[in-house]
Design an enzyme around this catalytic site. Structure first.
Site, mmCIF file in Angstrom:
data_model
loop_
_atom_site.group_PDB
_atom_site.id
_atom_site.type_symbol
_atom_site.label_atom_id
_atom_site.label_comp_id
_atom_site.label_asym_id
_atom_site.label_seq_id
_atom_site.Cartn_x
_atom_site.Cartn_y
_atom_site.Cartn_z
ATOM 1 C CE1 TYR A 1 48.056 11.432 4.839
ATOM 2 C CE2 TYR A 1 47.984 9.130 5.457
ATOM 3 C CZ TYR A 1 47.406 10.213 4.853
ATOM 4 O OH TYR A 1 46.178 10.085 4.251
ATOM 5 C CD GLU B 1 41.933 -0.509 1.556
ATOM 6 O OE1 GLU B 1 42.466 0.446 2.134
ATOM 7 O OE2 GLU B 1 41.841 -0.609 0.316
ATOM 8 C CG ASP C 1 32.960 2.401 -2.567
ATOM 9 O OD1 ASP C 1 33.745 3.221 -2.049
ATOM 10 O OD2 ASP C 1 32.207 2.675 -3.516
ATOM 11 N N GLY C 2 34.251 2.672 0.698
ATOM 12 C CA GLY C 2 33.994 3.628 1.773
ATOM 13 C C GLY C 2 32.782 4.516 1.508
ATOM 14 C CG ASP D 1 44.932 6.769 5.287
ATOM 15 O OD1 ASP D 1 45.543 7.499 4.498
ATOM 16 O OD2 ASP D 1 45.424 5.735 5.778
ATOM 17 C CG ASP E 1 47.114 10.868 -4.345
ATOM 18 O OD1 ASP E 1 47.064 11.800 -3.535
ATOM 19 O OD2 ASP E 1 48.066 10.075 -4.428
HETATM 20 N N1 AAT Z 1 48.059 5.331 5.155
HETATM 21 C C1 AAT Z 1 48.597 5.988 4.020
HETATM 22 C C2 AAT Z 1 48.269 5.288 2.782
HETATM 23 C C3 AAT Z 1 47.207 5.609 2.017
HETATM 24 S S1 AAT Z 1 46.385 4.269 1.527
HETATM 25 C C4 AAT Z 1 44.873 4.694 0.892
HETATM 26 C C5 AAT Z 1 43.954 3.463 0.833
HETATM 27 O O1 AAT Z 1 42.660 3.897 0.398
HETATM 28 C C6 AAT Z 1 44.378 2.358 -0.138
HETATM 29 O O2 AAT Z 1 44.617 1.170 0.577
HETATM 30 C C7 AAT Z 1 43.181 2.203 -1.103
HETATM 31 O O3 AAT Z 1 42.924 0.859 -1.487
HETATM 32 C C8 AAT Z 1 42.058 2.782 -0.248
HETATM 33 N N2 AAT Z 1 40.875 3.244 -0.989
HETATM 34 C C9 AAT Z 1 40.826 3.874 -2.184
HETATM 35 N N3 AAT Z 1 39.564 4.114 -2.550
HETATM 36 C C10 AAT Z 1 38.763 3.654 -1.547
HETATM 37 C C11 AAT Z 1 37.360 3.599 -1.344
HETATM 38 N N4 AAT Z 1 36.511 4.099 -2.251
HETATM 39 N N5 AAT Z 1 36.901 3.034 -0.200
HETATM 40 C C12 AAT Z 1 37.754 2.524 0.726
HETATM 41 N N6 AAT Z 1 39.088 2.545 0.579
HETATM 42 C C13 AAT Z 1 39.595 3.093 -0.546
HETATM 43 C C14 AAT Z 1 46.885 7.035 1.626
HETATM 44 C C15 AAT Z 1 47.965 7.589 0.766
HETATM 45 C C16 AAT Z 1 47.852 9.034 0.359
HETATM 46 C C17 AAT Z 1 48.633 9.260 -0.932
HETATM 47 C C18 AAT Z 1 49.150 10.614 -1.113
HETATM 48 N N7 AAT Z 1 49.787 10.840 -2.393
#
Ligand code: AAT
Length: 285
Positions: free
Chosen positions: A65, A110, A141-142, A159, A162
């Site tokens: 991935y 993140e 927050d992204g 990235d 869900d």
């Molecule tokens: N590298 C593969 C792992 C991930 S992690 C996804 C990250 O997104 C998490 O650390 C989560 O805390 C972060 N995240 C969630 N919402 C936000 C936001 N609004 N702003 C910034 N970061 C955020 C992806 C996995 C995919 C899963 C598939 N089933």
């Protein structure tokens, strides 16, 4: 269910089916400000990161991935210098992007600094991404971060976890519009787009948003054995109509791939990632 197994049950996203992993030990569990975080030692697939009961990665197959999310957009752009990763607090995509010769700066936003801290402690093979001097971490927050950026990035990778909880708004049309504003001319987005194998075959919302906002969009996928249905899709998009996402404009050499420990991505698999079975192809054009 048998004791000692983690099962990724989610009626809302994949009703009536799940992948399970035999767990040797729960290494860590906590409620952060945003989500429930677990780090598991699995019996056969290394360590696993779980957020709100949903599997984010295992050490066994994370490379598939991270590499595809990084190299599909990088190799589709003639000269990517400034890149942004939204989510990705494990550091894996940053690790991959830092390998790319033209990339000068990597911003990573993140929402949850506890994910970053725990990955540094328990999954250092991914968090090593943060050690690269090109990488700058923003704990925010992204969505809000994106509202403050204009004309700044060659590539934006979403990235995200869900579309339940803190990541939900990263799948909405408004967010795709914000990404468009944050991109430089000729820029490319690549967003985690859930999976194509759904019980009710409906086009991916992310694809529709990307197509509507950018005009030029394509759906690809990568095999991730431990993700639901064994794969995950990504949407690539640009306002530049001349980009053909199926044809990488930078062909990475065998020497480059080998010396950088790239184990899934290749120019051949770049093109193959966009070849969809007929049933799905009809939905994404
Ligand atoms: N590298 C593969 C792992 C991930 S992690 C996804 C990250 O997104 C998490 O650390 C989560 O805390 C972060 N995240 C969630 N919402 C936000 C936001 N609004 N702003 C910034 N970061 C955020 C992806 C996995 C995919 C899963 C598939 N089933």
């Amino acid at each position: 269910l048998k004791e000692g197994w983690f099962s990724e049950i989610c009626d809302h996203l994949w009703d009536g089916v799940c992948i399970s992993l035999k767990v040797d030990k729960v290494l860590h569990a906590e409620h952060s400000k945003y989500q429930e975080i677990m780090v598991l030692q699995t019996k056969c697939h290394g360590r696993a990161l779980v957020l709100d009961g949903l599997l984010q990665l295992t050490e066994f197959d994370e490379f598939t991935y991270q590499e595809m999310m990084a190299f599909l957009p990088l190799c589709s752009h003639p000269n990517p210098k400034n890149v942004l990763i939204v989510g990705g607090g494990d550091g894996g995509i940053a690790r991959e992007m830092a390998k790319y010769p033209t990339v000068e700066s990597i911003h990573l936003v993140e929402i949850d600094d506890r994910v970053v801290e725990l990955c540094k402690k328990y999954i250092p093979s991914m968090a090593v991404g943060f050690d690269n001097p090109k990488v700058q971490l923003f704990v925010e927050d992204g969505f809000k971060f994106m509202q403050q950026r204009q004309n700044q990035y060659d590539i934006i990778i979403t990235d995200s976890s869900d579309p339940v909880g803190p990541a939900e708004k990263l799948f909405q049309e408004t967010y795709f519009k914000l990404m468009k504003t944050a991109l430089k001319a000729g820029g490319i987005i690549c967003a985690q787009a859930s999976f194509i194998w759904q019980k009710d075959v409906t086009p991916l919302g992310s694809y529709n948003n990307a197509k509507k906002v950018f005009g030029n969009a394509a759906v690809g996928y990568v095999v991730v054995p431990n993700y639901p249905t064994g794969q995950i899709s990504m949407v690539l998009a640009s306002t530049d109509p001349n980009i053909d996402f199926k044809k990488p404009c930078n062909i990475l050499s065998e020497e480059f791939l080998e010396s950088n420990n790239i184990q899934y991505y290749s120019p051949e698999i770049h093109s193959a990632a966009f070849v969809l079975p007929r049933k799905f192809k009809k939905l994404y054009n």
